[in-house]
Design a protein around this motif. Sequence first.
Motif, PDB file in Angstrom:
ATOM      1  N   ALA A 160      36.404  43.859  36.135  1.00 34.14           N
ATOM      2  CA  ALA A 160      38.126  43.241  38.326  1.00 34.14           C
ATOM      3  C   ALA A 160      38.397  44.196  38.353  1.00 34.14           C
ATOM      4  CB  ALA A 160      39.313  42.984  36.954  1.00 34.14           C
ATOM      5  N   ALA A 161      38.177  45.896  38.583  1.00 33.24           N
ATOM      6  CA  ALA A 161      39.026  46.819  38.888  1.00 33.24           C
ATOM      7  C   ALA A 161      37.370  47.134  39.362  1.00 33.24           C
ATOM      8  CB  ALA A 161      38.675  48.057  38.116  1.00 33.24           C
ATOM      9  N   ASP A 162      36.285  47.671  39.253  1.00 32.05           N
ATOM     10  CA  ASP A 162      34.914  47.721  39.900  1.00 32.05           C
ATOM     11  C   ASP A 162      35.218  46.650  41.825  1.00 32.05           C
ATOM     12  OD1 ASP A 162      34.451  49.014  37.726  1.00 32.05           O
ATOM     13  OD2 ASP A 162      32.446  47.868  37.290  1.00 32.05           O
ATOM     14  N   GLN A 163      35.498  45.514  41.164  1.00 30.63           N
ATOM     15  CA  GLN A 163      35.214  44.407  42.894  1.00 30.63           C
ATOM     16  C   GLN A 163      36.110  44.652  43.403  1.00 30.63           C
ATOM     17  OE1 GLN A 163      33.630  40.205  41.887  1.00 30.63           O
ATOM     18  NE2 GLN A 163      33.671  41.069  39.905  1.00 30.63           N
ATOM     19  N   LEU A 164      37.711  44.576  42.715  1.00 38.40           N
ATOM     20  CA  LEU A 164      39.249  44.391  43.572  1.00 38.40           C
ATOM     21  C   LEU A 164      39.672  46.052  43.626  1.00 38.40           C
ATOM     22  CD1 LEU A 164      40.455  41.121  41.745  1.00 38.40           C
ATOM     23  CD2 LEU A 164      39.378  41.816  43.617  1.00 38.40           C
ATOM     24  N   GLY A 165      39.603  47.139  42.981  1.00 43.62           N
ATOM     25  CA  GLY A 165      39.894  48.168  42.840  1.00 43.62           C
ATOM     26  C   GLY A 165      41.058  48.299  43.482  1.00 43.62           C
ATOM     27  N   PRO A 166      41.601  49.319  44.817  1.00 40.42           N
ATOM     28  CA  PRO A 166      43.018  49.624  45.600  1.00 40.42           C
ATOM     29  C   PRO A 166      43.912  48.303  46.110  1.00 40.42           C
ATOM     30  CG  PRO A 166      41.737  51.109  46.681  1.00 40.42           C
ATOM     31  CD  PRO A 166      40.658  50.505  45.479  1.00 40.42           C
ATOM     32  N   SER A 167      42.896  47.079  45.893  1.00 43.49           N
ATOM     33  CA  SER A 167      43.702  46.189  46.462  1.00 43.49           C
ATOM     34  C   SER A 167      44.713  45.858  45.697  1.00 43.49           C
ATOM     35  CB  SER A 167      42.847  44.945  46.470  1.00 43.49           C
ATOM     36  OG  SER A 167      41.964  45.057  45.881  1.00 43.49           O
ATOM     37  N   VAL A 168      44.504  46.048  44.508  1.00 46.85           N
ATOM     38  CA  VAL A 168      45.264  45.427  42.907  1.00 46.85           C
ATOM     39  C   VAL A 168      46.338  47.131  42.643  1.00 46.85           C
ATOM     40  CG1 VAL A 168      45.697  44.990  40.727  1.00 46.85           C
ATOM     41  CG2 VAL A 168      43.715  43.759  42.280  1.00 46.85           C
ATOM     42  N   GLY A 169      47.801  46.427  42.356  1.00 47.33           N
ATOM     43  CA  GLY A 169      49.183  47.136  42.075  1.00 47.33           C
ATOM     44  C   GLY A 169      48.619  48.006  40.220  1.00 47.33           C
ATOM     45  N   VAL A 170      48.860  46.906  40.305  1.00 47.14           N
ATOM     46  CA  VAL A 170      48.572  46.647  38.397  1.00 47.14           C
ATOM     47  C   VAL A 170      47.938  45.792  37.882  1.00 47.14           C
ATOM     48  CG1 VAL A 170      49.959  46.666  36.181  1.00 47.14           C
ATOM     49  CG2 VAL A 170      51.075  47.525  38.203  1.00 47.14           C
ATOM     50  N   TYR A 171      46.963  46.729  36.566  1.00 44.91           N
ATOM     51  CA  TYR A 171      45.943  46.078  36.007  1.00 44.91           C
ATOM     52  C   TYR A 171      46.037  45.956  34.625  1.00 44.91           C
ATOM     53  CZ  TYR A 171      42.184  47.072  39.586  1.00 44.91           C
ATOM     54  OH  TYR A 171      41.348  46.115  40.591  1.00 44.91           O
ATOM     55  N   LEU A 172      46.150  44.919  34.490  1.00 40.77           N
ATOM     56  CA  LEU A 172      46.788  44.650  32.319  1.00 40.77           C
ATOM     57  C   LEU A 172      45.337  44.395  31.673  1.00 40.77           C
ATOM     58  CD1 LEU A 172      50.267  42.114  33.009  1.00 40.77           C
ATOM     59  CD2 LEU A 172      49.774  44.786  32.483  1.00 40.77           C
ATOM     60  N   ASP A 173      45.405  45.176  30.294  1.00 40.79           N
ATOM     61  CA  ASP A 173      43.930  45.331  30.064  1.00 40.79           C
ATOM     62  C   ASP A 173      43.967  44.388  28.527  1.00 40.79           C
ATOM     63  OD1 ASP A 173      41.826  45.298  28.707  1.00 40.79           O
ATOM     64  OD2 ASP A 173      41.039  47.726  28.200  1.00 40.79           O
ATOM     65  N   GLY A 174      43.845  43.245  28.484  1.00 39.86           N
ATOM     66  CA  GLY A 174      44.070  42.190  27.487  1.00 39.86           C
ATOM     67  C   GLY A 174      42.430  42.205  26.234  1.00 39.86           C
ATOM     68  N   GLY A 175      41.673  42.963  26.786  1.00 37.34           N
ATOM     69  CA  GLY A 175      40.555  43.261  26.286  1.00 37.34           C
ATOM     70  C   GLY A 175      39.286  42.204  26.909  1.00 37.34           C
ATOM     71  N   PRO A 176      38.841  41.940  26.452  1.00 33.58           N
ATOM     72  CA  PRO A 176      37.646  41.459  27.066  1.00 33.58           C
ATOM     73  C   PRO A 176      37.643  39.738  26.602  1.00 33.58           C
ATOM     74  CG  PRO A 176      36.694  41.945  24.479  1.00 33.58           C
ATOM     75  CD  PRO A 176      37.912  43.022  25.069  1.00 33.58           C
ATOM     76  N   SER A 177      37.585  38.353  27.662  1.00 29.64           N
ATOM     77  CA  SER A 177      37.570  37.541  27.661  1.00 29.64           C
ATOM     78  C   SER A 177      37.248  37.057  27.187  1.00 29.64           C
ATOM     79  CB  SER A 177      38.701  36.487  28.688  1.00 29.64           C
ATOM     80  OG  SER A 177      37.363  36.888  29.735  1.00 29.64           O
ATOM     81  N   GLY A 178      37.397  34.950  26.369  1.00 29.57           N
ATOM     82  CA  GLY A 178      36.495  34.785  25.797  1.00 29.57           C
ATOM     83  C   GLY A 178      35.032  34.443  26.955  1.00 29.57           C
ATOM     84  N   ALA A 179      34.245  33.773  26.624  1.00 22.25           N
ATOM     85  CA  ALA A 179      33.192  32.887  27.180  1.00 22.25           C
ATOM     86  C   ALA A 179      34.469  32.781  28.492  1.00 22.25           C
ATOM     87  CB  ALA A 179      32.634  31.481  25.997  1.00 22.25           C
ATOM     88  N   PRO A 180      33.043  32.480  29.459  1.00 21.57           N
ATOM     89  CA  PRO A 180      33.864  32.529  31.027  1.00 21.57           C
ATOM     90  C   PRO A 180      33.826  31.041  31.129  1.00 21.57           C
ATOM     91  CG  PRO A 180      31.843  33.302  31.781  1.00 21.57           C
ATOM     92  CD  PRO A 180      32.142  33.684  29.936  1.00 21.57           C
ATOM     93  N   VAL A 181      33.941  29.914  30.131  1.00 19.37           N
ATOM     94  CA  VAL A 181      34.148  28.602  30.418  1.00 19.37           C
ATOM     95  C   VAL A 181      35.533  28.721  31.474  1.00 19.37           C
ATOM     96  CG1 VAL A 181      34.864  26.306  29.609  1.00 19.37           C
ATOM     97  CG2 VAL A 181      33.268  28.036  28.633  1.00 19.37           C
ATOM     98  N   ALA A 182      35.764  27.685  32.703  1.00 20.94           N
ATOM     99  CA  ALA A 182      37.286  27.803  33.844  1.00 20.94           C
ATOM    100  C   ALA A 182      37.552  26.523  33.274  1.00 20.94           C
ATOM    101  CB  ALA A 182      35.657  26.982  35.068  1.00 20.94           C
ATOM    102  N   SER A 183      38.549  26.031  33.285  1.00 23.22           N
ATOM    103  CA  SER A 183      39.447  25.311  32.870  1.00 23.22           C
ATOM    104  C   SER A 183      38.839  24.217  33.506  1.00 23.22           C
ATOM    105  CB  SER A 183      41.241  25.420  33.776  1.00 23.22           C
ATOM    106  OG  SER A 183      40.891  25.047  34.977  1.00 23.22           O
ATOM    107  N   THR A 184      39.661  22.812  32.657  1.00 20.27           N
ATOM    108  CA  THR A 184      39.180  21.201  33.145  1.00 20.27           C
ATOM    109  C   THR A 184      39.860  21.657  34.213  1.00 20.27           C
ATOM    110  OG1 THR A 184      38.284  20.828  31.150  1.00 20.27           O
ATOM    111  CG2 THR A 184      39.069  19.500  32.496  1.00 20.27           C
ATOM    112  N   ILE A 185      39.926  20.218  35.198  1.00 21.49           N
ATOM    113  CA  ILE A 185      41.025  20.083  36.451  1.00 21.49           C
ATOM    114  C   ILE A 185      40.813  18.267  36.540  1.00 21.49           C
ATOM    115  CG2 ILE A 185      41.282  20.622  39.214  1.00 21.49           C
ATOM    116  CD1 ILE A 185      39.781  22.679  39.414  1.00 21.49           C
TER     117      ILE A 185
END
Length: 217
Positions: A160-185
Motif C-alpha cells: 500500500a505504501a509503495d503505491q500511495l506514499g505520502p498521500s496517506v496520513g497514517v498507515y495501520l499495519d495489521g500484517g498480511p491480509s488473507g487471500a485477496p478475494v473480493a467481497s460478494t456484492i
Amino acid sequence: MNTVPTFDCSDPDERVRGLAAAARAVRTGGLVVLPTDTVYGLGCDAFSGEAVRALLAAKNRGPDMPVPVLVGSWTTIDGLVTGVPSGARSLIEAFWPGALSLVLPHAPSLAWDLGTTRGTVMLRMPLHPVALELLRDVGPMAVSSANTSGRPPASNVTEAADQLGPSVGVYLDGGPSGAPVASTIVDLTDATPRLLREGDITAAQVSEVLGEQVLPA
C-alpha cells in the motif's frame, strides 16, 4: 521511501497510538490505510466530500466508480439508507461482519459525495478487529482498495505504501491480509436481488439465506 507514520498493530501499545492517530487523521479530512478481512483499504470520512475526492485522486480514479462505505456495527446502516428490507437483514445476520457488500438506496438527507452513486450506497462491515475498532470510533468511512488504478490491491501495508506514499496520513499495519478475494456484492435496490459480483461468499449461499435464487445483474 515512505516517511508517513506506520503503526504495527500487533504491538498493543502501537495499536493504541496508531488507532488514535488514524482517528485524528479521519476527523481532519485525511486519508488512512487500514487492514480489512479482504485486502488493505484506503479510507476517509464518508461524510467529507473533500476527503473522498482526495481518496479518488490518490488512486488516480474518477467519480464514475463510487467509493463503498464500511460500518462498525449492524445498526449503523439504519441511519444511512431509506429502508432496510427483510432480505438485507437476513444477509446481515448471516454474513456480517464479513465479505458481503450490500447495495441499497441511501437516505436522501445525507450530505455526502461518494461519486456517481445514482442514489445508492454500497455498505459492508469488515471482519477485522483493527478496522472495526477504528470504525466504531470515527463512524462510517468511505473505503476503497489501497492501490492506484490499474494495479493489484495491496495485501500488506508495504504494498500500500509503495503505491500511495505520502498521500496517506497514517498507515495501520495489521500484517498480511488473507487471500485477496473480493467481497460478494448484492444489489437490493429493487424487488429482485441481483448479484453484481461473486466473491468469497457464493451465490448459492446468498440464495439460501434469501430463500430465492439471486440472479446475476
